[in-house]
Design a protein around this motif. Structure first.
Motif, PDB file in Angstrom:
ATOM      1  N   SER A  66      49.113 -70.683 -84.566  1.00 53.72           N
ATOM      2  CA  SER A  66      48.140 -70.192 -83.596  1.00 53.72           C
ATOM      3  C   SER A  66      47.704 -68.771 -83.926  1.00 53.72           C
ATOM      4  O   SER A  66      48.342 -68.072 -84.727  1.00 53.72           O
ATOM      5  CB  SER A  66      48.728 -70.235 -82.184  1.00 53.72           C
ATOM      6  OG  SER A  66      49.722 -69.241 -82.040  1.00 53.72           O
ATOM      7  N   VAL A  67      46.604 -68.353 -83.295  1.00 48.01           N
ATOM      8  CA  VAL A  67      46.080 -67.007 -83.533  1.00 48.01           C
ATOM      9  C   VAL A  67      47.112 -65.951 -83.170  1.00 48.01           C
ATOM     10  O   VAL A  67      47.253 -64.926 -83.846  1.00 48.01           O
ATOM     11  CB  VAL A  67      44.781 -66.793 -82.724  1.00 48.01           C
ATOM     12  CG1 VAL A  67      44.325 -65.353 -82.812  1.00 48.01           C
ATOM     13  CG2 VAL A  67      43.687 -67.722 -83.231  1.00 48.01           C
ATOM     14  N   ASP A  68      47.866 -66.189 -82.094  1.00 50.09           N
ATOM     15  CA  ASP A  68      48.858 -65.218 -81.634  1.00 50.09           C
ATOM     16  C   ASP A  68      50.063 -65.113 -82.565  1.00 50.09           C
ATOM     17  O   ASP A  68      50.881 -64.200 -82.402  1.00 50.09           O
ATOM     18  CB  ASP A  68      49.354 -65.590 -80.227  1.00 50.09           C
ATOM     19  CG  ASP A  68      48.262 -65.427 -79.187  1.00 50.09           C
ATOM     20  OD1 ASP A  68      47.325 -64.655 -79.441  1.00 50.09           O
ATOM     21  OD2 ASP A  68      48.339 -66.080 -78.132  1.00 50.09           O
ATOM     22  N   ASP A  69      50.185 -66.039 -83.509  1.00 50.21           N
ATOM     23  CA  ASP A  69      51.333 -66.025 -84.418  1.00 50.21           C
ATOM     24  C   ASP A  69      51.086 -65.177 -85.660  1.00 50.21           C
ATOM     25  O   ASP A  69      51.914 -65.163 -86.576  1.00 50.21           O
ATOM     26  CB  ASP A  69      51.705 -67.449 -84.827  1.00 50.21           C
ATOM     27  CG  ASP A  69      52.266 -68.256 -83.669  1.00 50.21           C
ATOM     28  OD1 ASP A  69      52.878 -67.647 -82.782  1.00 50.21           O
ATOM     29  OD2 ASP A  69      52.087 -69.484 -83.645  1.00 50.21           O
ATOM     30  N   LEU A  70      49.948 -64.500 -85.726  1.00 51.82           N
ATOM     31  CA  LEU A  70      49.671 -63.516 -86.784  1.00 51.82           C
ATOM     32  C   LEU A  70      49.522 -62.167 -86.098  1.00 51.82           C
ATOM     33  O   LEU A  70      48.599 -61.950 -85.322  1.00 51.82           O
ATOM     34  CB  LEU A  70      48.391 -63.876 -87.544  1.00 51.82           C
ATOM     35  CG  LEU A  70      48.036 -62.924 -88.698  1.00 51.82           C
ATOM     36  CD1 LEU A  70      48.957 -63.181 -89.891  1.00 51.82           C
ATOM     37  CD2 LEU A  70      46.579 -63.096 -89.112  1.00 51.82           C
ATOM     38  N   GLU A  71      50.450 -61.259 -86.382  1.00 55.99           N
ATOM     39  CA  GLU A  71      50.474 -59.980 -85.673  1.00 55.99           C
ATOM     40  C   GLU A  71      50.709 -58.826 -86.646  1.00 55.99           C
ATOM     41  O   GLU A  71      51.253 -59.024 -87.738  1.00 55.99           O
ATOM     42  CB  GLU A  71      51.578 -59.978 -84.618  1.00 55.99           C
ATOM     43  CG  GLU A  71      51.258 -60.805 -83.372  1.00 55.99           C
ATOM     44  CD  GLU A  71      50.139 -60.194 -82.549  1.00 55.99           C
ATOM     45  OE1 GLU A  71      50.197 -58.973 -82.276  1.00 55.99           O
ATOM     46  OE2 GLU A  71      49.207 -60.929 -82.201  1.00 55.99           O
ATOM     47  N   PRO A  72      50.312 -57.626 -86.265  1.00 54.65           N
ATOM     48  CA  PRO A  72      50.595 -56.454 -87.095  1.00 54.65           C
ATOM     49  C   PRO A  72      52.090 -56.325 -87.369  1.00 54.65           C
ATOM     50  O   PRO A  72      52.924 -56.611 -86.509  1.00 54.65           O
ATOM     51  CB  PRO A  72      50.069 -55.284 -86.259  1.00 54.65           C
ATOM     52  CG  PRO A  72      49.002 -55.891 -85.403  1.00 54.65           C
ATOM     53  CD  PRO A  72      49.494 -57.277 -85.086  1.00 54.65           C
ATOM     54  N   PHE A  73      52.421 -55.881 -88.559  1.00 53.45           N
ATOM     55  CA  PHE A  73      53.815 -55.815 -88.998  1.00 53.45           C
ATOM     56  C   PHE A  73      54.507 -54.604 -88.392  1.00 53.45           C
ATOM     57  O   PHE A  73      54.005 -53.478 -88.451  1.00 53.45           O
ATOM     58  CB  PHE A  73      53.855 -55.748 -90.521  1.00 53.45           C
ATOM     59  CG  PHE A  73      55.241 -55.650 -91.078  1.00 53.45           C
ATOM     60  CD1 PHE A  73      56.152 -56.683 -90.884  1.00 53.45           C
ATOM     61  CD2 PHE A  73      55.641 -54.532 -91.797  1.00 53.45           C
ATOM     62  CE1 PHE A  73      57.435 -56.596 -91.397  1.00 53.45           C
ATOM     63  CE2 PHE A  73      56.920 -54.449 -92.311  1.00 53.45           C
ATOM     64  CZ  PHE A  73      57.819 -55.477 -92.112  1.00 53.45           C
ATOM     65  N   GLN A  74      55.686 -54.848 -87.816  1.00 54.64           N
ATOM     66  CA  GLN A  74      56.522 -53.796 -87.246  1.00 54.64           C
ATOM     67  C   GLN A  74      57.882 -53.821 -87.946  1.00 54.64           C
ATOM     68  O   GLN A  74      58.599 -54.823 -87.897  1.00 54.64           O
ATOM     69  CB  GLN A  74      56.713 -54.001 -85.739  1.00 54.64           C
ATOM     70  CG  GLN A  74      55.420 -54.025 -84.934  1.00 54.64           C
ATOM     71  CD  GLN A  74      54.764 -52.662 -84.862  1.00 54.64           C
ATOM     72  OE1 GLN A  74      55.420 -51.620 -84.995  1.00 54.64           O
ATOM     73  NE2 GLN A  74      53.445 -52.659 -84.672  1.00 54.64           N
ATOM     74  N   ALA A  75      58.240 -52.709 -88.587  1.00 53.48           N
ATOM     75  CA  ALA A  75      59.452 -52.671 -89.410  1.00 53.48           C
ATOM     76  C   ALA A  75      60.716 -52.929 -88.599  1.00 53.48           C
ATOM     77  O   ALA A  75      61.581 -53.719 -88.997  1.00 53.48           O
ATOM     78  CB  ALA A  75      59.550 -51.320 -90.122  1.00 53.48           C
TER      79      ALA A  75
END
Length: 395
Positions: free
Chosen positions: A372-381
């Motif tokens: 889903s669209v919500d399953d691609l998110e900005p990367f947080q270390a």
């Protein structure tokens, strides 16, 4: 009737000219009075209201009557309870569930290794093996093992303490590369070139990014530069319809560089904020296809010498160590400026992202843990490091 008197002919005899013997009528029995037929007890139907009898015969009518018929035209409609809405999963939950295979392999190995066992050189070597098998890379494995061993030789260490050290060291490696994708508003359009091998999820990632940019209020245009696959062109058109973005597309087999040039012209004329250019998936060891990718870059630079402003390499986490060679070749050919890692939910080798960060230091802009669209998110270390180590969310 005398024997010499001719017999009367019946109807069929008259009709067909045949002789038909007269048939005497049977005698009628005279009965003094009519006798009612006997009725069995179980067959007797009691006198009941018609509505009740109808309900007994047909308890479930095929089409229920409309409420206004049952209750009257002016009667209010009955209130039907709505189905309970499932709460939306948080990003942390989606991330931990997506990385569960990677974290499970690591935490199980750590628990088996450090439960009721004193720390020695052999234990640290075994720990390195566990980390390497999870594709964290040799450099990361050595770094974590060294951190675990400091001041703890010949002492017992709990698995949870090892996991905390792992999360700390992985976060330290990832923090420098956890950078958001910044769209420069002074560049119209901001051109993003999407590259990657076949099956990495590149076209789907473009659609998800388009949806995110649109949600931020940006105007977006898509260029269907994967002209080798008709399915890729159609797939991008579907994303265009979903996100309300224009798609510049040609026929299958069209020149990809020419199509990218046309899309950039249209985006400039329209004042579009972001232009996302899809490219054909290609193996990094195919020199001919890689040369064509370089041609796409050269052609769009005729219109904008600074384009592409970002070149994102989409990596499939399930390929493991092969991702390293992909980064090497695509960075040389297309000038890759950042990474997007997909399919982290389908592998126990999610540690490859840590190995890439340690070796190349390229920014990691987005990660994907589902469809889903919500399953691609900005990367947080920090979130990634704690999820990989099997730890809970920070308060």
């Amino acid at each position: 009737m005398s024997e010499t008197e001719p017999k009367k002919r019946g109807f069929f005899s008259k009709l067909f000219g045949l002789e038909e013997p007269a048939k005497p009528l049977p005698p009628v029995e005279q009965t003094p009075e009519a006798v009612p037929l006997p009725v069995e007890p179980e067959s007797q139907i009691p006198a009941e209201p018609v509505a009740e009898i109808s309900a007994e015969i047909s308890p479930e009518p095929e089409a229920p009557l409309a409420p206004e018929i049952l209750l009257g035209e002016d009667a209010p409609l009955p209130i039907v309870a709505a189905e309970p809405v499932q709460p939306k999963r948080s990003w942390w939950r989606r991330l931990t569930e997506g990385l569960s295979r990677t974290s499970s392999a690591l935490t199980t190995g750590i628990a088996d290794l450090f439960t009721k066992r004193k720390l020695d050189a052999a234990t640290l070597e075994d720990l390195e093996d566990i980390l390497i098998q999870a594709d964290l890379g040799l450099a990361t494995a050595s770094r974590v093992a060294k951190a675990v061993g400091e001041g703890r030789y010949d002492k017992q260490i709990e698995p949870d303490e090892v996991k905390a050290i792992l999360a700390r060291e992985v976060e330290a490696i990832l923090t420098p590369v956890a950078k958001p994708l910044v769209v420069d508003a002074t560049k119209k359009p901001f051109v993003i070139l999407m590259v990657g091998v076949n099956g990495s999820g590149k076209t789907t990632t473009i659609g998800k990014l388009a949806a995110k940019f649109r949600a931020e209020g940006k105007s977006v245009m898509l260029a269907a530069g994967d002209t080798f696959r008709a399915a890729a062109i159609e797939q991008l058109k579907v994303w265009g319809e979903r996100t309300g973005t224009e798609v510049v597309a040609g026929n299958q087999g069209a020149d990809a560089a020419g199509l990218a040039f046309e899309a950039l012209q249209k985006a400039k004329a329209a004042g579009t904020d972001v232009l996302l250019i899809d490219t054909a998936g290609r193996l990094q060891n195919k020199t001919g296809l890689m040369a064509e990718l370089a041609k796409v870059v050269r052609v769009i630079q005729k219109l904008d010498p600074e384009a592409p402003h970002a070149a994102l390499l989409v990596l499939d986490a399930t390929v493991g160590q092969n991702a390293i060679s992909q980064v090497e070749v695509f960075r040389e050919t297309a000038g890759v400026t950042g990474l997007v890692m997909t399919k982290l939910d389908g592998t126990a080798r999610g540690g490859i992202l840590v190995a890439l960060a340690a070796q190349f230091g390229l920014p990691v802009h987005f990660i994907g843990v589902g469809e889903s669209v919500d399953d691609l998110e900005p990367f947080q270390a920090r979130d990634f490091a704690r999820a990989v180590a099997g730890l809970g969310e920070m308060a």
